[in-house]
Design a protein around this motif. Structure first.
Motif, PDB file in Angstrom:
ATOM      1  N   ARG A 178      44.306 -16.975 -10.926  1.00 54.01           N
ATOM      2  CA  ARG A 178      43.213 -16.140 -10.265  1.00 54.01           C
ATOM      3  C   ARG A 178      42.497 -17.109  -9.135  1.00 54.01           C
ATOM      4  O   ARG A 178      42.356 -16.778  -8.108  1.00 54.01           O
TER       5      ARG A 178
ATOM      6  N   SER B  72      37.383  -2.979  -3.489  1.00 52.59           N
ATOM      7  CA  SER B  72      38.609  -3.998  -3.586  1.00 52.59           C
ATOM      8  C   SER B  72      39.588  -3.797  -2.768  1.00 52.59           C
ATOM      9  O   SER B  72      40.254  -4.489  -1.885  1.00 52.59           O
TER      10      SER B  72
ATOM     11  N   ARG C  61      31.184 -14.731  -4.962  1.00 51.49           N
ATOM     12  CA  ARG C  61      31.657 -15.256  -6.101  1.00 51.49           C
ATOM     13  C   ARG C  61      31.408 -16.950  -5.900  1.00 51.49           C
ATOM     14  O   ARG C  61      31.370 -17.267  -4.654  1.00 51.49           O
TER      15      ARG C  61
ATOM     16  N   TYR D  81      37.192  -6.824  -9.522  1.00 46.19           N
ATOM     17  CA  TYR D  81      37.106  -8.079  -9.203  1.00 46.19           C
ATOM     18  C   TYR D  81      36.611  -8.257  -7.948  1.00 46.19           C
ATOM     19  O   TYR D  81      37.045  -7.550  -6.926  1.00 46.19           O
TER      20      TYR D  81
ATOM     21  N   GLU E  30      37.320 -10.729  -5.874  1.00 48.04           N
ATOM     22  CA  GLU E  30      38.118 -11.795  -5.067  1.00 48.04           C
ATOM     23  C   GLU E  30      38.512 -11.209  -3.698  1.00 48.04           C
ATOM     24  O   GLU E  30      38.327 -12.068  -2.728  1.00 48.04           O
TER      25      GLU E  30
ATOM     26  N   ASP F 255      36.953  -8.970 -16.328  1.00 45.79           N
ATOM     27  CA  ASP F 255      35.528  -9.354 -15.648  1.00 45.79           C
ATOM     28  C   ASP F 255      35.072  -8.127 -15.126  1.00 45.79           C
ATOM     29  O   ASP F 255      33.389  -8.116 -14.696  1.00 45.79           O
TER      30      ASP F 255
ATOM     31  N   SER G 243      43.015 -18.212 -16.250  1.00 45.48           N
ATOM     32  CA  SER G 243      42.325 -17.854 -15.070  1.00 45.48           C
ATOM     33  C   SER G 243      42.502 -18.769 -13.950  1.00 45.48           C
ATOM     34  O   SER G 243      42.112 -18.384 -12.856  1.00 45.48           O
TER      35      SER G 243
ATOM     36  N   LEU H 149      44.893  -7.744  -8.176  1.00 48.59           N
ATOM     37  CA  LEU H 149      43.473  -8.077  -7.922  1.00 48.59           C
ATOM     38  C   LEU H 149      42.872  -7.197  -6.603  1.00 48.59           C
ATOM     39  O   LEU H 149      41.727  -6.712  -6.486  1.00 48.59           O
TER      40      LEU H 149
END
Length: 402
Positions: A352, A117, A196, A161, A163, A60, A349, A156
């Motif tokens: 996650r 991140s 997100r 990402y 997240e 992603d 997924s 992650l």
């Protein structure tokens, strides 16, 4: 808010201890990623001899890079059959734009994404510690942070990402609710919603929390201003939750642009015209995995799904260690699980997407046995390697998608 009086770490000591735990965990994850690069072959999505930068921009992260460099398509791309194809509208703008800004001194988006991140991951870890220490002692909270930063999805923290940035906003928002600092939520909810998807789960959480506060108002007074804040914030979260759909529809001229974009990914598993209605994703995925892939009775799949939902409910309602975490964490966890059941099509997924339930690590940290805590940590590291190996060293079949 614990009833027991224990010595507490100062803010500085907590920041240092969490920082040391986080740094060690990142070294371990880096070692796992380097090993995955060595094991990556020609059949892997990343090919032979990938670099850590390749992993940062994998999966992603490519879409986030595209958003940062190109933006969002005004005209939706179509497949040969005329259906909406996968496109950037599925990815919120805050993370890629922040990564693009941070990348300016480094010259590459990968560097900016990595910095955002990993820094957001440390900040989220520190906030998680303070969130949990409201209910459990410092030692247990530090162990919970250890499980969080070394857990199965720890990669992650080091890839492109959104997240970790989302978790930072989420943990801050939960901390604000626990401590009744509602004003800060007027800023946190919008940034959460544009980092997100998932803010609709927070709207549900605020609704359930408001109901709980009403029924417990004799135990804890419920002033009118708190009622106003909870109602207003719930409405704000709902509006923010649908805002991206409205923006996508306005800019593309297609009111269903966002939903059609999300459904485009589902055709990777179930070809044909994808439709959406609440709970449809879990029902159709159960039939797909149990019937088409595993060749088991579909009815068995529905039984497993129902039993799993009941098991999660039982854990949140009755397990003492979970109850110790406080009603806010339990209501958030229940709200997020309901949200996933309503909108998500479960595939690999799913692991996650369960990361926002990370405050529940506190329940696994409560038993004081070093054997237990050591065993949980070993399981976390084994799970982390399994996930990295499958998603980054391999990543070549449908169940190896992070």
């Amino acid at each position: 808010m614990t009833s027991e009086i224990r010595p507490r770490l100062s803010a500085g000591s907590a920041a240092v201890r969490v920082g040391v735990i986080y740094l060690v965990a990142r070294v371990v994850t880096t070692a796992f990623l380097l090993l995955a690069a060595e094991l990556s072959g020609f059949d892997s999505r990343f090919g032979p001899e990938p670099t850590l930068a390749d992993f940062v921009l994998g999966w992603d992260a490519q879409w986030y890079w595209l958003v940062a460099e190109v933006g969002y398509p005004i005209e939706l791309p179509l497949t040969d059959s005329g259906a909406v194809a996968e496109n950037a509208w599925a990815f919120m703008p805050l993370y890629p734009q922040l990564a693009k800004i941070v990348a300016l001194p480094f010259g590459t988006f990968a560097a900016g994404a990595f910095v955002v991140s990993i820094v957001a991951g440390y900040a989220a870890s520190l906030v998680l510690f303070h969130l949990l220490r409201s209910r459990i002692d410092d030692t247990a909270a530090l162990w919970a942070v250890t499980f969080f930063v070394a857990g199965p999805l720890a990669a992650l923290f080091q890839v492109g990402y959104a997240e970790t940035l989302y978790l930072l906003w989420l943990f801050l928002a939960l901390w604000c609710v626990v401590h009744r600092r509602y004003v800060w939520l007027y800023g946190l909810i919008p940034v959460m919603g544009f980092t997100r998807p998932g803010v609709l789960a927070f709207a549900l959480f605020l609704g359930l929390f408001g109901i709980w506060r009403w029924f417990t108002r004799r135990r804890e007074p419920l002033p009118a201003r708190e009622i106003v804040h909870i109602v207003a914030l719930g409405l704000l979260a709902a509006v923010v939750g649908f805002a991206w759909q409205a923006i996508a529809g306005l800019l593309t001229g297609d009111s269903g642009a966002y939903l059609a974009t999300e459904l485009a990914w589902r055709r990777n598993w179930i070809p044909g015209e994808a439709v959406f209605f609440p709970f449809e994703g879990f029902l159709s995925a159960t039939a797909f995995w149990f019937g088409a892939v595993w060749h088991l009775p579909v009815e068995l799949g529905y039984i497993v799904l129902g039993a799993s939902v009941l098991a999660v409910a039982a854990v949140l309602l009755f397990v003492p260690q979970v109850k110790r975490l406080g009603v806010e964490v339990r209501l958030w966890s229940a709200s997020y699980v309901v949200y996933l059941l309503l909108v998500f099509f479960p595939q690999s997924s799913l692991f996650r997407l369960l990361v926002p339930l990370s405050p529940l690590w506190g329940a696994l940290a409560l038993p004081r046995s070093n054997v237990w805590r050591g065993g949980v940590l070993v399981a976390c590291l084994v799970g982390q390697w399994w996930w990295i190996y499958n998603m980054y060293a391999l990543g070549n079949v449908i169940w190896q998608v992070p």
